[in-house]
Design an enzyme around this catalytic site. Sequence first.
Site, PDB file in Angstrom:
ATOM      1  N   HIS A   1       0.809  -1.216   0.000  1.00 16.98           N
ATOM      2  CA  HIS A   1       0.000   0.000   0.000  1.00 16.98           C
ATOM      3  C   HIS A   1       0.841   1.264   0.000  1.00 16.98           C
ATOM      4  CE1 HIS A   1      -3.601  -2.519   1.561  1.00 16.98           C
ATOM      5  NE2 HIS A   1      -3.454  -2.597   0.251  1.00 16.98           N
TER       6      HIS A   1
ATOM      7  N   GLU B   1     -13.405  -8.463  -8.503  1.00 19.98           N
ATOM      8  CA  GLU B   1     -13.412  -9.450  -7.427  1.00 19.98           C
ATOM      9  C   GLU B   1     -14.290 -10.620  -7.839  1.00 19.98           C
ATOM     10  OE1 GLU B   1     -12.833 -11.831  -4.609  1.00 19.98           O
ATOM     11  OE2 GLU B   1     -11.658  -9.974  -4.672  1.00 19.98           O
TER      12      GLU B   1
ATOM     13  N   ASP C   1     -13.168 -12.604 -12.968  1.00 21.56           N
ATOM     14  CA  ASP C   1     -11.760 -12.955 -12.852  1.00 21.56           C
ATOM     15  C   ASP C   1     -10.885 -11.783 -13.280  1.00 21.56           C
ATOM     16  OD1 ASP C   1      -9.394 -14.837 -12.803  1.00 21.56           O
ATOM     17  OD2 ASP C   1      -9.429 -14.297 -14.937  1.00 21.56           O
ATOM     18  N   GLY C   2      -9.901 -11.460 -12.469  1.00 25.85           N
ATOM     19  CA  GLY C   2      -9.066 -10.305 -12.755  1.00 25.85           C
ATOM     20  C   GLY C   2      -8.183 -10.463 -13.970  1.00 25.85           C
TER      21      GLY C   2
ATOM     22  N   HIS D   1      -7.610  -8.029  -8.305  1.00 27.87           N
ATOM     23  CA  HIS D   1      -8.054  -8.907  -7.210  1.00 27.87           C
ATOM     24  C   HIS D   1      -8.335  -8.002  -6.009  1.00 27.87           C
ATOM     25  CE1 HIS D   1      -5.757 -11.528  -9.905  1.00 27.87           C
ATOM     26  NE2 HIS D   1      -6.417 -12.550  -9.407  1.00 27.87           N
TER      27      HIS D   1
ATOM     28  N   ASP E   1      -2.889  -8.480  -7.453  1.00 30.54           N
ATOM     29  CA  ASP E   1      -2.666  -8.895  -6.066  1.00 30.54           C
ATOM     30  C   ASP E   1      -3.469 -10.169  -5.806  1.00 30.54           C
ATOM     31  OD1 ASP E   1      -2.178  -9.023  -3.354  1.00 30.54           O
ATOM     32  OD2 ASP E   1      -3.626  -7.467  -2.847  1.00 30.54           O
TER      33      ASP E   1
END
Length: 286
Positions: free
Chosen positions: A18, A117, A142-143, A41, A168
Amino acid sequence: MNYRHAFHAGNHADVLKHIAVLALCDALTAKPAAAFALDTHAGRGLYALDSNSAQRTGEAEGGIGRLMAEAPKHPAITRYLSAIRACRHDHGPTAYPGSPWLLAHALREQDRIAACELHPEEAKQLESVFARDSRVAVHERDGYGAMKALLPPRFGETRLNRGLVLIDPPFEAQLEEFDAALGALRDALTRWPQGTYAFWYPIKLRRSLQPFYRRAATLPAKSSFVAELLVRADDSPLRMNGSGLLILNPPWQLDQTMAGVLPLLAKVLGEDAAASGRLEWLKRED
Protein backbone atom coordinates in the site's frame (compact mmCIF):
# COMPACT_ATOMS: atom_id res chain seq x y z
CA MET A 1 -1.61 -20.73 0.20
CA ASN A 2 -5.21 -19.57 0.58
CA TYR A 3 -4.87 -15.83 1.13
CA ARG A 4 -8.33 -14.65 2.19
CA HIS A 5 -7.51 -11.08 2.90
CA ALA A 6 -9.78 -10.47 5.88
CA PHE A 7 -7.40 -12.63 7.92
CA HIS A 8 -4.32 -10.68 6.84
CA ALA A 9 -5.45 -7.06 6.43
CA GLY A 10 -2.88 -4.58 7.67
CA ASN A 11 -0.01 -7.07 7.90
CA HIS A 12 3.56 -6.46 6.72
CA ALA A 13 2.66 -7.39 3.15
CA ASP A 14 -0.13 -4.81 3.08
CA VAL A 15 2.20 -2.16 4.44
CA LEU A 16 4.71 -2.71 1.63
CA LYS A 17 2.06 -2.99 -1.08
CA HIS A 18 0.00 0.00 0.00
CA ILE A 19 2.95 2.35 0.42
CA ALA A 20 3.86 1.50 -3.18
CA VAL A 21 0.27 1.91 -4.42
CA LEU A 22 0.06 5.43 -3.03
CA ALA A 23 3.45 6.36 -4.46
CA LEU A 24 2.30 5.09 -7.86
CA CYS A 25 -0.95 7.08 -7.61
CA ASP A 26 0.95 10.23 -6.71
CA ALA A 27 3.09 9.79 -9.81
CA LEU A 28 -0.05 9.50 -11.92
CA THR A 29 -1.69 12.58 -10.44
CA ALA A 30 1.45 14.67 -10.90
CA LYS A 31 0.30 15.25 -14.50
CA PRO A 32 -3.09 16.73 -15.41
CA ALA A 33 -4.21 14.09 -17.93
CA ALA A 34 -6.79 11.59 -16.72
CA ALA A 35 -5.49 8.20 -15.58
CA PHE A 36 -6.91 4.71 -15.17
CA ALA A 37 -6.35 2.12 -12.45
CA LEU A 38 -7.31 -1.54 -12.62
CA ASP A 39 -7.28 -3.59 -9.41
CA THR A 40 -7.53 -7.20 -10.58
CA HIS A 41 -8.05 -8.91 -7.21
CA ALA A 42 -9.67 -6.14 -5.21
CA GLY A 43 -11.15 -7.98 -2.23
CA ARG A 44 -13.86 -6.19 -0.28
CA GLY A 45 -12.15 -2.80 -0.25
CA LEU A 46 -12.45 -2.10 3.46
CA TYR A 47 -11.65 -4.18 6.55
CA ALA A 48 -12.19 -4.00 10.31
CA LEU A 49 -9.15 -4.97 12.33
CA ASP A 50 -11.34 -5.86 15.32
CA SER A 51 -13.24 -8.47 13.28
CA ASN A 52 -13.03 -12.15 14.21
CA SER A 53 -11.00 -12.85 11.07
CA ALA A 54 -8.38 -10.21 11.79
CA GLN A 55 -8.23 -11.01 15.49
CA ARG A 56 -7.71 -14.70 14.78
CA THR A 57 -4.33 -14.06 13.17
CA GLY A 58 -3.32 -10.82 14.88
CA GLU A 59 -1.14 -10.00 11.87
CA ALA A 60 -2.10 -6.34 11.78
CA GLU A 61 -0.37 -5.77 15.12
CA GLY A 62 2.96 -6.67 13.55
CA GLY A 63 2.21 -4.57 10.48
CA ILE A 64 0.21 -1.37 10.52
CA GLY A 65 -0.04 -1.42 14.33
CA ARG A 66 3.73 -1.42 14.77
CA LEU A 67 4.30 1.09 11.97
CA MET A 68 1.80 3.58 13.40
CA ALA A 69 3.40 3.28 16.82
CA GLU A 70 6.91 4.04 15.55
CA ALA A 71 6.11 6.12 12.43
CA PRO A 72 9.61 6.34 10.93
CA LYS A 73 10.28 9.59 9.11
CA HIS A 74 9.99 9.15 5.37
CA PRO A 75 7.59 11.01 3.03
CA ALA A 76 6.13 7.81 1.55
CA ILE A 77 5.46 6.34 4.99
CA THR A 78 3.96 9.61 6.21
CA ARG A 79 1.72 9.63 3.12
CA TYR A 80 0.55 6.09 3.85
CA LEU A 81 -0.18 6.73 7.52
CA SER A 82 -2.11 9.86 6.58
CA ALA A 83 -4.31 7.73 4.30
CA ILE A 84 -4.91 5.26 7.13
CA ARG A 85 -6.00 8.09 9.40
CA ALA A 86 -8.31 9.44 6.71
CA CYS A 87 -9.89 5.99 6.34
CA ARG A 88 -10.41 5.73 10.09
CA HIS A 89 -11.89 9.20 10.24
CA ASP A 90 -14.56 8.05 7.77
CA HIS A 91 -15.06 4.44 8.86
CA GLY A 92 -14.06 4.08 12.49
CA PRO A 93 -10.93 3.58 14.59
CA THR A 94 -10.26 -0.03 13.57
CA ALA A 95 -10.82 0.40 9.81
CA TYR A 96 -8.13 -0.62 7.36
CA PRO A 97 -8.34 0.26 3.65
CA GLY A 98 -7.85 -2.27 0.91
CA SER A 99 -6.10 -1.26 -2.28
CA PRO A 100 -9.27 -0.12 -4.13
CA TRP A 101 -10.09 2.27 -1.28
CA LEU A 102 -6.57 3.67 -1.46
CA LEU A 103 -6.83 4.09 -5.23
CA ALA A 104 -10.09 6.00 -4.83
CA HIS A 105 -8.59 8.08 -2.03
CA ALA A 106 -5.48 9.06 -4.00
CA LEU A 107 -6.85 9.53 -7.51
CA ARG A 108 -8.88 12.48 -8.80
CA GLU A 109 -12.35 13.24 -10.13
CA GLN A 110 -11.21 12.86 -13.75
CA ASP A 111 -9.59 9.48 -13.13
CA ARG A 112 -11.31 6.11 -13.48
CA ILE A 113 -10.94 2.89 -11.47
CA ALA A 114 -12.01 -0.67 -12.23
CA ALA A 115 -12.05 -3.04 -9.26
CA CYS A 116 -12.47 -6.76 -9.93
CA GLU A 117 -13.41 -9.45 -7.43
CA LEU A 118 -14.43 -13.00 -8.27
CA HIS A 119 -15.90 -14.12 -4.92
CA PRO A 120 -19.59 -13.04 -4.79
CA GLU A 121 -19.68 -12.08 -1.11
CA GLU A 122 -16.51 -10.00 -1.39
CA ALA A 123 -17.77 -8.37 -4.59
CA LYS A 124 -21.04 -7.43 -2.89
CA GLN A 125 -19.14 -5.77 -0.06
CA LEU A 126 -16.94 -3.99 -2.58
CA GLU A 127 -19.98 -2.63 -4.40
CA SER A 128 -21.35 -1.23 -1.15
CA VAL A 129 -18.09 0.58 -0.39
CA PHE A 130 -18.21 2.42 -3.74
CA ALA A 131 -21.96 2.72 -4.22
CA ARG A 132 -21.72 6.53 -4.29
CA ASP A 133 -18.44 6.87 -6.18
CA SER A 134 -19.09 7.14 -9.91
CA ARG A 135 -15.36 6.91 -10.67
CA VAL A 136 -15.23 3.28 -9.54
CA ALA A 137 -16.69 0.40 -11.55
CA VAL A 138 -16.91 -2.90 -9.66
CA HIS A 139 -16.74 -6.10 -11.72
CA GLU A 140 -17.59 -9.51 -10.30
CA ARG A 141 -15.20 -11.40 -12.52
CA ASP A 142 -11.76 -12.96 -12.85
CA GLY A 143 -9.07 -10.31 -12.76
CA TYR A 144 -6.83 -11.86 -15.39
CA GLY A 145 -9.77 -11.97 -17.79
CA ALA A 146 -10.45 -8.32 -16.98
CA MET A 147 -6.94 -7.43 -18.13
CA LYS A 148 -7.89 -8.74 -21.56
CA ALA A 149 -11.29 -7.04 -21.59
CA LEU A 150 -10.41 -3.64 -20.11
CA LEU A 151 -6.98 -2.90 -21.59
CA PRO A 152 -6.24 -0.57 -23.25
CA PRO A 153 -8.63 1.54 -21.17
CA ARG A 154 -11.15 3.96 -22.64
CA PHE A 155 -13.40 6.59 -21.16
CA GLY A 156 -16.16 7.15 -23.65
CA GLU A 157 -14.42 7.62 -26.98
CA THR A 158 -11.18 8.69 -25.33
CA ARG A 159 -8.34 6.24 -24.84
CA LEU A 160 -6.54 6.72 -21.53
CA ASN A 161 -2.81 6.51 -22.05
CA ARG A 162 -1.68 6.67 -18.43
CA GLY A 163 -2.47 4.31 -15.61
CA LEU A 164 -1.77 1.46 -13.26
CA VAL A 165 -2.66 -2.21 -13.16
CA LEU A 166 -2.38 -3.77 -9.70
CA ILE A 167 -2.30 -7.56 -9.60
CA ASP A 168 -2.67 -8.90 -6.07
CA PRO A 169 -3.87 -12.51 -6.33
CA PRO A 170 -4.69 -14.79 -3.38
CA PHE A 171 -2.11 -17.37 -4.52
CA GLU A 172 -4.56 -20.23 -4.07
CA ALA A 173 -2.66 -21.95 -6.91
CA GLN A 174 0.64 -21.30 -5.11
CA LEU A 175 3.60 -21.33 -7.54
CA GLU A 176 1.27 -21.86 -10.50
CA GLU A 177 -0.04 -18.35 -9.81
CA PHE A 178 3.21 -16.98 -11.23
CA ASP A 179 2.46 -18.68 -14.55
CA ALA A 180 -0.98 -17.07 -14.72
CA ALA A 181 0.28 -13.63 -13.73
CA LEU A 182 3.27 -13.61 -16.07
CA GLY A 183 1.11 -14.75 -18.96
CA ALA A 184 -1.44 -12.02 -18.25
CA LEU A 185 1.28 -9.39 -17.94
CA ARG A 186 2.92 -10.39 -21.22
CA ASP A 187 -0.42 -10.19 -23.01
CA ALA A 188 -1.36 -6.87 -21.40
CA LEU A 189 1.94 -5.26 -22.31
CA THR A 190 1.35 -6.00 -25.98
CA ARG A 191 -1.93 -4.09 -25.88
CA TRP A 192 -1.12 -1.35 -23.37
CA PRO A 193 2.68 -1.05 -23.35
CA GLN A 194 2.75 2.37 -21.68
CA GLY A 195 0.90 1.26 -18.56
CA THR A 196 2.56 0.73 -15.21
CA TYR A 197 2.03 -2.73 -13.72
CA ALA A 198 2.53 -3.83 -10.10
CA PHE A 199 2.38 -7.54 -9.23
CA TRP A 200 2.44 -8.58 -5.57
CA TYR A 201 3.85 -11.98 -4.54
CA PRO A 202 4.55 -13.79 -1.25
CA ILE A 203 8.01 -14.97 -0.26
CA LYS A 204 8.49 -18.22 1.60
CA LEU A 205 11.72 -19.67 0.16
CA ARG A 206 13.30 -17.01 -2.02
CA ARG A 207 15.40 -19.53 -3.91
CA SER A 208 12.19 -21.03 -5.28
CA LEU A 209 11.49 -17.67 -6.97
CA GLN A 210 14.53 -17.75 -9.26
CA PRO A 211 12.51 -18.99 -12.29
CA PHE A 212 10.03 -16.17 -11.70
CA TYR A 213 12.78 -13.54 -11.68
CA ARG A 214 14.27 -14.89 -14.91
CA ARG A 215 10.92 -14.93 -16.69
CA ALA A 216 9.90 -11.51 -15.37
CA ALA A 217 13.09 -10.02 -16.83
CA THR A 218 11.99 -11.14 -20.31
CA LEU A 219 8.62 -9.35 -20.22
CA PRO A 220 8.31 -6.67 -22.93
CA ALA A 221 8.41 -3.74 -20.51
CA LYS A 222 10.83 -0.86 -20.97
CA SER A 223 12.07 -1.26 -17.40
CA SER A 224 11.32 -3.31 -14.31
CA PHE A 225 12.46 -3.93 -10.76
CA VAL A 226 11.50 -5.97 -7.72
CA ALA A 227 11.09 -4.46 -4.25
CA GLU A 228 11.01 -7.01 -1.43
CA LEU A 229 10.56 -6.94 2.33
CA LEU A 230 11.49 -9.88 4.55
CA VAL A 231 10.42 -9.79 8.19
CA ARG A 232 12.32 -12.99 8.98
CA ALA A 233 14.59 -15.49 7.26
CA ASP A 234 13.28 -16.90 3.98
CA ASP A 235 14.02 -20.47 5.02
CA SER A 236 10.57 -21.94 5.72
CA PRO A 237 8.08 -23.11 3.08
CA LEU A 238 5.30 -23.21 5.68
CA ARG A 239 4.69 -19.50 6.22
CA MET A 240 4.96 -16.18 4.45
CA ASN A 241 8.29 -14.71 5.52
CA GLY A 242 7.99 -11.61 3.38
CA SER A 243 6.60 -10.35 0.13
CA GLY A 244 7.59 -8.45 -2.95
CA LEU A 245 6.36 -6.28 -5.78
CA LEU A 246 7.35 -6.62 -9.40
CA ILE A 247 7.00 -3.15 -10.93
CA LEU A 248 6.93 -2.85 -14.71
CA ASN A 249 7.41 0.55 -16.36
CA PRO A 250 7.91 2.27 -13.00
CA PRO A 251 7.50 6.05 -12.87
CA TRP A 252 10.51 8.28 -12.43
CA GLN A 253 12.19 8.01 -9.02
CA LEU A 254 9.90 5.27 -7.68
CA ASP A 255 12.98 3.10 -7.22
CA GLN A 256 14.54 5.79 -5.02
CA THR A 257 11.36 6.06 -2.97
CA MET A 258 11.17 2.32 -2.38
CA ALA A 259 14.91 2.00 -1.73
CA GLY A 260 14.52 4.55 1.06
CA VAL A 261 11.43 2.89 2.53
CA LEU A 262 12.57 -0.74 2.57
CA PRO A 263 15.29 -0.55 5.25
CA LEU A 264 12.97 1.44 7.52
CA LEU A 265 10.23 -1.16 7.15
CA ALA A 266 12.70 -3.97 7.81
CA LYS A 267 13.84 -2.25 10.99
CA VAL A 268 10.34 -1.55 12.31
CA LEU A 269 8.48 -4.67 11.13
CA GLY A 270 11.30 -7.20 11.24
CA GLU A 271 10.90 -10.12 13.63
CA ASP A 272 14.53 -11.22 13.78
CA ALA A 273 18.01 -10.31 12.58
CA ALA A 274 17.30 -11.74 9.13
CA ALA A 275 14.75 -9.01 8.32
CA SER A 276 15.79 -7.08 5.24
CA GLY A 277 14.70 -5.04 2.27
CA ARG A 278 15.89 -5.49 -1.27
CA LEU A 279 15.44 -3.56 -4.51
CA GLU A 280 16.86 -5.05 -7.68
CA TRP A 281 16.49 -3.88 -11.24
CA LEU A 282 15.60 -6.63 -13.71
CA LYS A 283 15.69 -4.35 -16.75
CA ARG A 284 16.62 -0.69 -17.17
CA GLU A 285 15.36 1.51 -19.98
CA ASP A 286 18.05 2.17 -22.56
